[in-house]
Design a protein around this motif. Structure first.
Motif, PDB file in Angstrom:
ATOM      1  N   MET A   1      20.590   7.157 -12.808  1.00 20.83           N
ATOM      2  CA  MET A   1      22.050   8.813 -13.178  1.00 20.83           C
ATOM      3  C   MET A   1      21.646   9.807 -13.413  1.00 20.83           C
ATOM      4  N   PRO A   2      22.368  10.590 -12.915  1.00 17.21           N
ATOM      5  CA  PRO A   2      22.134  12.114 -13.925  1.00 17.21           C
ATOM      6  C   PRO A   2      23.009  12.841 -14.460  1.00 17.21           C
ATOM      7  N   GLN A   3      23.049  13.121 -15.132  1.00 18.25           N
ATOM      8  CA  GLN A   3      23.627  14.430 -16.078  1.00 18.25           C
ATOM      9  C   GLN A   3      24.855  14.777 -14.626  1.00 18.25           C
ATOM     10  N   TYR A   4      25.989  13.985 -14.996  1.00 18.81           N
ATOM     11  CA  TYR A   4      26.608  14.942 -13.776  1.00 18.81           C
ATOM     12  C   TYR A   4      28.286  15.347 -14.310  1.00 18.81           C
ATOM     13  N   ASP A   5      28.399  15.439 -15.839  1.00 16.73           N
ATOM     14  CA  ASP A   5      29.179  15.850 -16.163  1.00 16.73           C
ATOM     15  C   ASP A   5      28.994  17.640 -16.680  1.00 16.73           C
ATOM     16  N   LEU A   6      29.881  18.196 -17.090  1.00 14.24           N
ATOM     17  CA  LEU A   6      30.188  19.668 -17.721  1.00 14.24           C
ATOM     18  C   LEU A   6      28.549  19.713 -18.373  1.00 14.24           C
ATOM     19  N   PRO A   7      27.802  21.258 -18.446  1.00 12.70           N
ATOM     20  CA  PRO A   7      27.006  21.682 -19.215  1.00 12.70           C
ATOM     21  C   PRO A   7      27.127  21.167 -20.293  1.00 12.70           C
ATOM     22  N   ASP A   8      25.815  21.417 -21.271  1.00 13.49           N
ATOM     23  CA  ASP A   8      26.329  21.473 -22.805  1.00 13.49           C
ATOM     24  C   ASP A   8      26.988  22.534 -23.548  1.00 13.49           C
ATOM     25  N   HIS A   9      26.696  23.822 -22.777  1.00 15.65           N
ATOM     26  CA  HIS A   9      27.710  24.909 -23.708  1.00 15.65           C
ATOM     27  C   HIS A   9      28.616  24.343 -23.063  1.00 15.65           C
ATOM     28  N   GLU A  10      29.629  24.248 -22.211  1.00 18.79           N
ATOM     29  CA  GLU A  10      30.846  23.796 -22.058  1.00 18.79           C
ATOM     30  C   GLU A  10      31.460  22.561 -22.859  1.00 18.79           C
ATOM     31  N   LEU A  11      30.548  21.430 -23.056  1.00 17.00           N
ATOM     32  CA  LEU A  11      30.631  19.932 -23.581  1.00 17.00           C
ATOM     33  C   LEU A  11      31.256  20.620 -24.985  1.00 17.00           C
ATOM     34  N   ARG A  12      30.380  20.968 -26.074  1.00 21.02           N
ATOM     35  CA  ARG A  12      30.773  22.073 -27.089  1.00 21.02           C
ATOM     36  C   ARG A  12      32.110  22.402 -26.910  1.00 21.02           C
ATOM     37  N   HIS A  13      32.354  23.186 -26.252  1.00 24.86           N
ATOM     38  CA  HIS A  13      34.325  23.663 -26.149  1.00 24.86           C
ATOM     39  C   HIS A  13      35.110  22.879 -25.951  1.00 24.86           C
ATOM     40  N   TYR A  14      34.738  21.901 -25.024  1.00 29.11           N
ATOM     41  CA  TYR A  14      35.868  21.561 -23.702  1.00 29.11           C
ATOM     42  C   TYR A  14      37.023  20.629 -24.703  1.00 29.11           C
ATOM     43  N   ARG A  15      38.031  20.699 -24.356  1.00 25.44           N
ATOM     44  CA  ARG A  15      39.804  20.072 -24.748  1.00 25.44           C
ATOM     45  C   ARG A  15      40.712  19.360 -23.405  1.00 25.44           C
ATOM     46  N   THR A  16      41.243  19.394 -24.207  1.00 24.75           N
ATOM     47  CA  THR A  16      41.674  17.614 -23.077  1.00 24.75           C
ATOM     48  C   THR A  16      42.825  18.962 -22.418  1.00 24.75           C
ATOM     49  N   ARG A  17      43.627  18.647 -21.092  1.00 23.70           N
ATOM     50  CA  ARG A  17      44.213  19.218 -20.842  1.00 23.70           C
ATOM     51  C   ARG A  17      46.147  18.888 -21.048  1.00 23.70           C
ATOM     52  N   ALA A  18      45.662  17.123 -21.707  1.00 27.23           N
ATOM     53  CA  ALA A  18      46.966  16.422 -21.913  1.00 27.23           C
ATOM     54  C   ALA A  18      47.189  16.744 -23.349  1.00 27.23           C
ATOM     55  N   THR A  19      49.147  16.998 -23.157  1.00 32.37           N
ATOM     56  CA  THR A  19      49.575  17.752 -24.113  1.00 32.37           C
ATOM     57  C   THR A  19      50.331  16.897 -24.571  1.00 32.37           C
ATOM     58  N   ALA A  20      50.896  16.197 -26.392  1.00 28.09           N
ATOM     59  CA  ALA A  20      51.105  15.466 -26.702  1.00 28.09           C
ATOM     60  C   ALA A  20      52.845  15.596 -27.024  1.00 28.09           C
TER      61      ALA A  20
END
Length: 327
Positions: free
Chosen positions: A1-20
């Protein structure tokens, strides 16, 4: 299985689009108050587990609505006094297991409370003993992810999260527990439950969540290629007109939202080839986590995560957070 998700620099800042949800705090405050009103003192009975180094007690405690929940309370054999204690939650479909399945923490001097997951307990070699007496509407392939998913009050995970929170109350009421030195821990679903508990109470000393599930539902159900998130995707593939209603319910249980209220020190782990809990969903919960935190990354692992390598990290970290057993 490859690393398929966001690159490292994006993972470090990624936030959900879901709202409380606007009533998120009130929902959980009311839920916990109602179940605490039905609380009864835990019961513990010493059992013969065939172990010489670990004592094992069969525990029943008050969960959601006063429903009985089963657990194993384990202590290093022959050790007197109150011990730092780790409350542990199970992976999806797993239960508290058998009495002798003690793990490494009691051997390191900690007491543990191994919590059953109501209605689960048929997967991964860890059997369960706690039924879920509450009915539900249609669910996808009988899975827990879609049970009652159209109504936050009836959703299965309202009961499971409440059980998890009240397990800490039960731990404090057991003899031999240092009430001011309690941590929570889990892997996958158990990791998500640990994060939820950390978000819904302010009195924990430490939180350990490995490859946590139940995080960033909107992204997870479109990205995961294996595991329980597919139950939600399958349900929505049939119930095409219920997407908004389902996502609205999930907002009350999303750890990528809830962890914004967490304050206890946390140690988390993520695997970058994880097809069950996509790395970005774990990062969403980690990046939102409001308390002190550390994240260990395993670049070439799937949902097995760090396993024994992570346990070694946890032993060192936990000693700093809880202190030694004789402290």
């Amino acid at each position: 299985m490859p690393q398929y998700d966001l690159p490292d620099h994006e993972l470090r800042h990624y936030r959900t689009r879901a709202t409380a949800p606007v009533d998120l705090e009130a929902f959980w405050s009311t839920t916990l108050e109602e179940s605490r009103a039905a609380w009864w003192a835990p019961k513990a009975e010493l059992v013969e587990a065939g172990l010489t180094l670990v004592e094992v007690y069969d525990v029943s405690f008050s969960g959601f609505g006063g429903d009985p929940v089963r657990a194993w309370y384990r202590r290093p054999a022959g050790v007197e006094g109150d011990l730092p204690t780790v409350v542990r939650y199970q992976g999806y479909t797993g239960g508290r297991g058998l009495p002798h399945q003690a793990g490494f923490l009691p051997l390191a001097g900690y007491a543990t409370l191994e919590i059953d997951s109501r209605g689960q307990g048929t997967g991964g070699g860890y059997v369960g003993d706690t039924p879920d007496p509450h009915g539900h509407g249609p669910s996808y392939l009988g899975g827990f992810m879609t049970r009652g998913v159209l109504d936050k009050d009836d959703y299965y995970f309202r009961r499971l999260y409440t059980d998890a929170v009240l397990a800490v109350d039960a731990a404090r009421a057991l003899p031999g527990v240092a009430a001011d030195r309690i941590a929570v821990h889990g892997v996958s679903q158990g990791g998500g439950l640990a994060l939820a508990v950390a978000s819904l109470r302010t009195d924990l000393r430490a939180v350990m969540a490995d490859v946590p599930f139940l995080c960033d539902f909107p992204r997870a159900i479109t990205l995961a290629t294996e595991g329980p998130y597919l139950e939600l995707a399958g349900y929505l593939a049939s119930h095409r007109d219920q997407v908004d209603a389902v996502l609205a319910t999930l907002g009350y249980f999303d750890c990528a939202i809830l962890t914004g209220a967490a304050t206890a020190p946390a140690l988390m782990s993520v695997a970058l080839m994880d097809t069950v809990c996509p790395p970005s969903t774990v990062h969403a919960a980690y990046n939102a986590y409001a308390g002190p935190k550390d994240l260990r990354t395993y670049p070439f692992n799937d949902h097995e995560g760090g396993q024994f390598h992570q346990e070694a990290v946890q032993l060192e970290w936990l000693a700093r957070q809880l202190g030694s057993a004789d402290a």
